[in-house]
Scaffold this active site. Structure first.
Site: not given
Length: 285
Positions: A169, A224, A137, A102, A202
């Protein structure tokens, strides 16, 4: 970026924790009906089309579970695959094969999906000089696997985590009192703590880009959520003063247009957070 040794340790931790989570005190299903002396052979069957990833990971899982298991690799990581292919054969103690099954499948199905998605972006950007990057992410606990898969698919890894690169950011900038102050405080921090980390900042508009360039010493500017026209203007303004990266909702369909604006990189969280596992199966022979 983290070192090869650090990355290797991350993979080892993932495997150890996954075995702990899945096996616990023992695989009672196998222990109940399969003698410890039983030997067997299984094949990794491909039931989907895409890019294969996770063979080297599977090797490490089998080695961890039972060093006596023997693996015959037919297809390597990065190979194009189609329904009906056999990626490898594994032979040895039946209980060991079942114990590893698995974890091997979960890892390879996820990694193959990410490698396949990444390869699509790489092919879309071919000839532009722009490279595709992943992001943070990722699935908690298995980031190293997912970033490994991006590399197998032909992409490049962004920073691994919060500790191996500075990335200022919007929230950092706002909390610090503006982009110039955020950069100044960051440079002071790095100097004070004797740290050698690259800085990415950013930018939300052209004015912030001008402020970033005025401060200097920046590795890459993250352009961005700019549209195509704005991105071209930003790239022209930045020139060769630092590297450029486009981000913010960039899809497979829009990626090439952003690349044609002249950016060095495009980053996409979709490489890791929006994929469906490829269908693979480990079958006894």
């Amino acid at each position: 970026m983290i070192s090869a040794a650090q990355f290797d340790k991350e993979i080892e931790n993932i495997i150890s924790n996954a075995i702990r989570e899945d096996v616990g005190e023992g695989d009672h299903s196998s222990l109940a009906c399969i003698p410890s002396s039983s030997k067997g052979k299984a094949q990794l069957l491909v039931k989907d089309n895409g890019i294969l990833a996770g063979v080297a990971f599977a090797q490490r899982v089998f080695e961890k579970v039972d060093p006596n298991l023997k693996l015959e690799i037919i297809l390597k990581d990065g190979a194009p695959i189609k329904n009906g292919d056999v990626a490898f054969y594994v032979e040895g103690a039946s209980q060991s094969i079942l114990k590893a099954e698995r974890l091997v499948l979960n890892g390879m199905q996820r990694m193959s999906a990410i490698a396949t998605k990444t390869k699509e972006f790489v092919e879309k950007l071919e000839g532009t000089g722009t490279k595709i990057l992943d992001t943070r992410k990722t699935t908690p606990g298995i980031r190293a696997l997912e970033k490994w898969a991006v590399k197998i698919g032909g992409g490049e890894n962004h920073r691994f985590a919060l500790y191996d690169m500075i990335m200022l950011k919007d929230n950092h900038i706002d909390f610090a009192g503006g982009v110039a102050k955020a950069i100044q405080k960051t440079k002071d921090y790095l100097k004070r703590n004797n740290l050698d980390l690259k800085i990415i900042v950013e930018a939300r508009d052209m004015q912030e880009i001008k402020e970033i360039l005025n401060e200097g010493g920046i590795y890459r500017i993250l352009i961005d959520n700019f549209n195509y026209t704005e991105t071209k203007q930003a790239v022209k303004l930045i020139g060769d003063q630092c590297l450029t990266e486009s981000s913010g909702g960039i899809t497979l369909e829009s990626a090439r247009k952003y690349a044609e604006c002249g950016v060095d990189y495009i980053s996409s969280g979709a490489l890791t957070h929006s994929v469906y596992n490829l269908d693979l199966s480990l079958k006894a022979m």
